[in-house]
Design a protein around this motif. Structure first.
Motif, PDB file in Angstrom:
ATOM      1  N   VAL A  54      30.431  30.273  38.840  1.00 40.42           N
ATOM      2  CA  VAL A  54      30.464  30.478  40.297  1.00 40.42           C
ATOM      3  C   VAL A  54      31.900  30.687  40.787  1.00 40.42           C
ATOM      4  O   VAL A  54      32.855  30.264  40.151  1.00 40.42           O
ATOM      5  CB  VAL A  54      29.826  29.286  41.056  1.00 40.42           C
ATOM      6  N   MET A  55      32.028  31.318  41.939  1.00 36.77           N
ATOM      7  CA  MET A  55      33.348  31.489  42.537  1.00 36.77           C
ATOM      8  C   MET A  55      33.761  30.158  43.168  1.00 36.77           C
ATOM      9  O   MET A  55      32.925  29.296  43.433  1.00 36.77           O
ATOM     10  CB  MET A  55      33.301  32.565  43.611  1.00 36.77           C
ATOM     11  N   VAL A  56      35.052  30.039  43.437  1.00 45.02           N
ATOM     12  CA  VAL A  56      35.548  28.796  44.040  1.00 45.02           C
ATOM     13  C   VAL A  56      35.504  28.962  45.561  1.00 45.02           C
ATOM     14  O   VAL A  56      36.200  29.816  46.124  1.00 45.02           O
ATOM     15  CB  VAL A  56      36.968  28.503  43.539  1.00 45.02           C
ATOM     16  N   ALA A  57      34.674  28.146  46.199  1.00 42.75           N
ATOM     17  CA  ALA A  57      34.370  28.358  47.624  1.00 42.75           C
ATOM     18  C   ALA A  57      35.614  28.428  48.520  1.00 42.75           C
ATOM     19  O   ALA A  57      35.732  29.355  49.328  1.00 42.75           O
ATOM     20  CB  ALA A  57      33.396  27.283  48.098  1.00 42.75           C
ATOM     21  N   PRO A  58      36.572  27.486  48.413  1.00 42.02           N
ATOM     22  CA  PRO A  58      37.706  27.553  49.354  1.00 42.02           C
ATOM     23  C   PRO A  58      38.545  28.819  49.186  1.00 42.02           C
ATOM     24  O   PRO A  58      39.156  29.275  50.159  1.00 42.02           O
ATOM     25  CB  PRO A  58      38.534  26.304  49.044  1.00 42.02           C
ATOM     26  N   THR A  82      36.569  38.968  42.347  1.00 40.19           N
ATOM     27  CA  THR A  82      37.049  37.912  41.463  1.00 40.19           C
ATOM     28  C   THR A  82      36.674  38.341  40.048  1.00 40.19           C
ATOM     29  O   THR A  82      35.503  38.593  39.759  1.00 40.19           O
ATOM     30  CB  THR A  82      36.386  36.558  41.819  1.00 40.19           C
ATOM     31  N   LEU A  83      37.685  38.453  39.190  1.00 38.50           N
ATOM     32  CA  LEU A  83      37.464  39.041  37.862  1.00 38.50           C
ATOM     33  C   LEU A  83      38.131  38.211  36.774  1.00 38.50           C
ATOM     34  O   LEU A  83      39.060  37.453  37.045  1.00 38.50           O
ATOM     35  CB  LEU A  83      38.088  40.437  37.787  1.00 38.50           C
ATOM     36  N   ARG A 122      38.937  40.214  19.144  1.00 39.78           N
ATOM     37  CA  ARG A 122      40.293  39.690  19.358  1.00 39.78           C
ATOM     38  C   ARG A 122      41.169  40.576  20.250  1.00 39.78           C
ATOM     39  O   ARG A 122      42.358  40.344  20.392  1.00 39.78           O
ATOM     40  CB  ARG A 122      41.028  39.457  18.015  1.00 39.78           C
ATOM     41  N   ILE A 123      40.580  41.609  20.831  1.00 35.92           N
ATOM     42  CA  ILE A 123      41.354  42.481  21.724  1.00 35.92           C
ATOM     43  C   ILE A 123      40.982  42.122  23.162  1.00 35.92           C
ATOM     44  O   ILE A 123      39.799  42.139  23.519  1.00 35.92           O
ATOM     45  CB  ILE A 123      41.004  43.976  21.461  1.00 35.92           C
ATOM     46  N   GLU A 124      41.992  41.805  23.940  1.00 33.65           N
ATOM     47  CA  GLU A 124      41.692  41.481  25.339  1.00 33.65           C
ATOM     48  C   GLU A 124      41.468  42.769  26.127  1.00 33.65           C
ATOM     49  O   GLU A 124      42.325  43.651  26.143  1.00 33.65           O
ATOM     50  CB  GLU A 124      42.831  40.683  25.977  1.00 33.65           C
ATOM     51  N   ILE A 125      40.301  42.876  26.736  1.00 31.05           N
ATOM     52  CA  ILE A 125      40.011  44.049  27.557  1.00 31.05           C
ATOM     53  C   ILE A 125      40.421  43.695  28.977  1.00 31.05           C
ATOM     54  O   ILE A 125      39.831  42.793  29.595  1.00 31.05           O
ATOM     55  CB  ILE A 125      38.523  44.400  27.495  1.00 31.05           C
ATOM     56  N   ASN A 126      41.417  44.375  29.447  1.00 26.59           N
ATOM     57  CA  ASN A 126      42.012  43.984  30.732  1.00 26.59           C
ATOM     58  C   ASN A 126      41.220  44.585  31.905  1.00 26.59           C
ATOM     59  O   ASN A 126      41.585  45.604  32.491  1.00 26.59           O
ATOM     60  CB  ASN A 126      43.475  44.424  30.770  1.00 26.59           C
ATOM     61  N   LEU A 127      40.131  43.897  32.222  1.00 24.98           N
ATOM     62  CA  LEU A 127      39.242  44.368  33.291  1.00 24.98           C
ATOM     63  C   LEU A 127      39.983  44.440  34.628  1.00 24.98           C
ATOM     64  O   LEU A 127      39.695  45.296  35.466  1.00 24.98           O
ATOM     65  CB  LEU A 127      38.054  43.405  33.396  1.00 24.98           C
ATOM     66  N   VAL A 128      40.950  43.552  34.781  1.00 22.70           N
ATOM     67  CA  VAL A 128      41.680  43.498  36.049  1.00 22.70           C
ATOM     68  C   VAL A 128      42.506  44.772  36.232  1.00 22.70           C
ATOM     69  O   VAL A 128      42.428  45.437  37.275  1.00 22.70           O
ATOM     70  CB  VAL A 128      42.578  42.234  36.077  1.00 22.70           C
ATOM     71  N   GLU A 129      43.279  45.143  35.216  1.00 22.90           N
ATOM     72  CA  GLU A 129      44.099  46.355  35.315  1.00 22.90           C
ATOM     73  C   GLU A 129      43.224  47.598  35.437  1.00 22.90           C
ATOM     74  O   GLU A 129      43.512  48.520  36.192  1.00 22.90           O
ATOM     75  CB  GLU A 129      45.017  46.490  34.081  1.00 22.90           C
ATOM     76  N   ASN A 160      40.398  32.117  30.427  1.00 20.25           N
ATOM     77  CA  ASN A 160      40.926  30.889  31.011  1.00 20.25           C
ATOM     78  C   ASN A 160      41.492  31.106  32.406  1.00 20.25           C
ATOM     79  O   ASN A 160      41.859  30.169  33.074  1.00 20.25           O
ATOM     80  CB  ASN A 160      42.027  30.308  30.132  1.00 20.25           C
ATOM     81  N   TYR A 161      41.609  32.355  32.788  1.00 18.03           N
ATOM     82  CA  TYR A 161      42.136  32.679  34.103  1.00 18.03           C
ATOM     83  C   TYR A 161      41.157  33.577  34.820  1.00 18.03           C
ATOM     84  O   TYR A 161      40.446  34.343  34.186  1.00 18.03           O
ATOM     85  CB  TYR A 161      43.472  33.438  33.986  1.00 18.03           C
ATOM     86  N   GLU A 162      41.179  33.460  36.138  1.00 18.46           N
ATOM     87  CA  GLU A 162      40.466  34.481  36.890  1.00 18.46           C
ATOM     88  C   GLU A 162      41.447  35.086  37.881  1.00 18.46           C
ATOM     89  O   GLU A 162      42.492  34.493  38.186  1.00 18.46           O
ATOM     90  CB  GLU A 162      39.229  33.909  37.572  1.00 18.46           C
ATOM     91  N   TYR A 163      41.115  36.250  38.339  1.00 21.24           N
ATOM     92  CA  TYR A 163      42.021  37.007  39.198  1.00 21.24           C
ATOM     93  C   TYR A 163      41.259  37.390  40.454  1.00 21.24           C
ATOM     94  O   TYR A 163      40.092  37.771  40.372  1.00 21.24           O
ATOM     95  CB  TYR A 163      42.481  38.283  38.484  1.00 21.24           C
ATOM     96  N   VAL A 164      41.959  37.295  41.567  1.00 18.41           N
ATOM     97  CA  VAL A 164      41.330  37.722  42.804  1.00 18.41           C
ATOM     98  C   VAL A 164      42.082  38.949  43.310  1.00 18.41           C
ATOM     99  O   VAL A 164      43.309  38.913  43.476  1.00 18.41           O
ATOM    100  CB  VAL A 164      41.348  36.606  43.864  1.00 18.41           C
ATOM    101  N   LEU A 165      41.353  40.033  43.487  1.00 18.88           N
ATOM    102  CA  LEU A 165      41.948  41.283  43.962  1.00 18.88           C
ATOM    103  C   LEU A 165      41.430  41.576  45.359  1.00 18.88           C
ATOM    104  O   LEU A 165      40.216  41.535  45.596  1.00 18.88           O
ATOM    105  CB  LEU A 165      41.539  42.461  43.072  1.00 18.88           C
ATOM    106  N   ILE A 166      42.355  41.891  46.261  1.00 19.62           N
ATOM    107  CA  ILE A 166      41.927  42.299  47.613  1.00 19.62           C
ATOM    108  C   ILE A 166      42.422  43.719  47.830  1.00 19.62           C
ATOM    109  O   ILE A 166      43.626  43.989  47.721  1.00 19.62           O
ATOM    110  CB  ILE A 166      42.497  41.364  48.691  1.00 19.62           C
ATOM    111  N   TYR A 167      41.496  44.603  48.106  1.00 16.81           N
ATOM    112  CA  TYR A 167      41.824  46.015  48.323  1.00 16.81           C
ATOM    113  C   TYR A 167      41.310  46.458  49.685  1.00 16.81           C
ATOM    114  O   TYR A 167      40.264  45.992  50.146  1.00 16.81           O
ATOM    115  CB  TYR A 167      41.203  46.871  47.212  1.00 16.81           C
TER     116      TYR A 167
END
Ligand SMILES: C[S@@+](CC[C@H](N)C(=O)[O-])C[C@H]1O[C@@H](n2cnc3c(N)ncnc32)[C@H](O)[C@@H]1O
Length: 412
Positions: A25-29, A336-337, A344-351, A393-400
């Motif tokens: 789930v996303m973090v509500a605050p 939120t991504l 073993r290859i990180e797929i950079n969904l954020v980029e 281990n990390y999530e990213y929040v993008l605002i466009y």
């Protein structure tokens, strides 16, 4: 706009989102902070969450401004039930109905037996009996809002009393001695949770539509610029190897009577059908544009052919979804991504997502990385060639923001 979004001291159990468990789930605050900021600077009429899950963003939007029209979609009927209950709350007669259930349990006037494939594997016989009794008592409640609230409260009770381990979202059987020594808490846990949480549901939104559908069947029907804000957290890969939302939900979906679920008809066919039909789970006749292929081709060249197929299948769905999201959104896209690892290859969904949005008429307002403090998906998930593989281990929040939108005031 987003300076500190770690919210390390946030405890889900203090708010409505802590009243039920749903995966990833996303973090509500975080969502609330973003929405408040956008809403304070713009006239916002509608908000869309195309993968609403447990309804975190939609509920937070409702709390900020009940007048805003909310639209959500999820393929999983359990997500639909959870979000509906969070938004519609309970009726004023809820305590009368809790008492009615208590009375029925003390003096049952018949019990509807129920069963589903492999029930004996997942519930001890005494647990099935207690669930059947409670289920019959809930079925007798005439208020739709209250009855759905009771199914909602039952969800964690089912999971806690089942034979599946709590350490994973997958259905994974406990050891025999653990199953035998488990206490049957079905009735007590249900009644105390139903009473304890009721104050968090004394509200009612009249301003929402939830689609229990595959987003691919729905999104194409919305006109261009239908929603002022689209805010969501899509699956980061196909459910089977990332988060099995469907499998997680099946024991509850088999327990709640079908008439109280939004069903298209196929959802209960087997334990994996929801995951197989979710994003990236099955081949659709979608093709990638040259630009889209260019965003993933470097990753593809580094992974095995078998995994390439899965990754391509996921990205066909993902890019189609993003294309449509860009079209139906009028002002802001908030995502939120997380990045995932394949071979073993990180797929950079954020980029990849950033490049896609920038090419498709959006400009970046904010991008923030957030540490995920506690996760049920282990930090190291599997072994590839005898070496451990890190999970997200990390999530990213993008605002466009859509180009050519002028906010009334600048973002801080
Ligand atoms: C990361 S979760 C969303 C969690 C949500 N933001 C929350 O806070 O609870 C992703 C959701 O996408 C849903 N989903 C996956 N594929 C889908 C599809 N094709 N159409 C609609 N929903 C889908 C899953 O059922 C899951 O609930």
């Amino acid at each position: 706009m987003l300076d500190d979004i770690d919210f390390k001291d946030y405890k889900k159990k203090d708010d409505i989102h802590g009243t039920v468990l749903y995966p990833a789930v996303m973090v509500a605050p975080v969502q609330k902070k973003i929405l408040k900021d956008i809403i304070s600077k713009n006239k916002i009429v509608s908000i869309f969450d195309p993968f609403h899950g447990s309804g975190t963003a939609l509920y937070e939007a409702f709390e900020i401004s009940p007048e805003i029209h909310l639209v959500g979609c999820d393929i999983n009927p359990l997500a639909n039930l959870i979000t509906r209950v969070k938004l519609q709350g309970v009726s004023q007669f809820i305590f009368r109905d809790i008492k009615k259930i208590e009375d029925y349990i003390k003096k049952p006037d018949g019990i509807y037996e129920y069963s589903f494939p492999n029930i004996k594997k997942w519930f001890r016989p005494d647990i099935t009996d207690s669930l059947a009794l409670l289920r019959t008592a809930i079925m007798d409640i005439t208020s739709d809002r209250n009855r759905l609230y009771f199914w909602y409260i039952l969800l964690d009770v089912i999971r806690f009393n089942s034979n599946t381990r709590s350490s994973t979202y997958k259905l994974h059987i406990k050891e025999n001695d653990k199953i035998e020594s488990m206490q049957n808490t079905v009735i007590d846990m249900f009644l105390s949770a139903a009473k304890m949480n009721v104050n968090k549901f004394k509200h009612k939104s009249d301003n929402f539509i939830l689609y229990k559908n595959d987003i691919f069947d729905i999104i194409k029907h919305f006109r261009k610029n239908t929603f002022d804000i689209s805010i969501t957290s899509p699956p980061y890969g196909e459910n089977a190897t990332t988060v099995p939302y469907g499998q997680f939900s099946m024991l509850s979906l088999y327990t709640i009577p079908e008439y109280d679920l939004e069903l298209e008809g196929w959802e209960l066919d087997n334990y994996s059908i929801i995951d197989n039909r979710s994003m990236g789970g099955s081949e659709k006749s979608i093709s990638l544009t040259d630009f889209e292929l260019s965003l993933i081709k470097d990753y593809l060249s580094l992974i095995s052919i078998r995994k390439q197929k899965k990754v391509i299948r996921y990205f066909k769905d993902y890019f189609y979804f993003l294309r449509e999201l860009c079209r139906v959104t009028k002002k802001y896209v908030v995502l939120t991504l997380g990045n995932r690892t394949v071979d073993r290859i990180e797929i950079n969904l954020v980029e990849i997502t950033k490049k896609f949005l920038e090419k498709n008429g959006y400009k970046n307002i904010s991008s923030v990385m957030r540490n995920i403090p506690r996760k049920r998906t282990p930090r190291v998930t599997s072994n590839v060639y005898q070496k451990p593989v890190n999970s997200m281990n990390y999530e990213y929040v993008l605002i466009y923001e859509k180009n050519n939108v002028t906010p009334d005031r600048e973002f801080s």
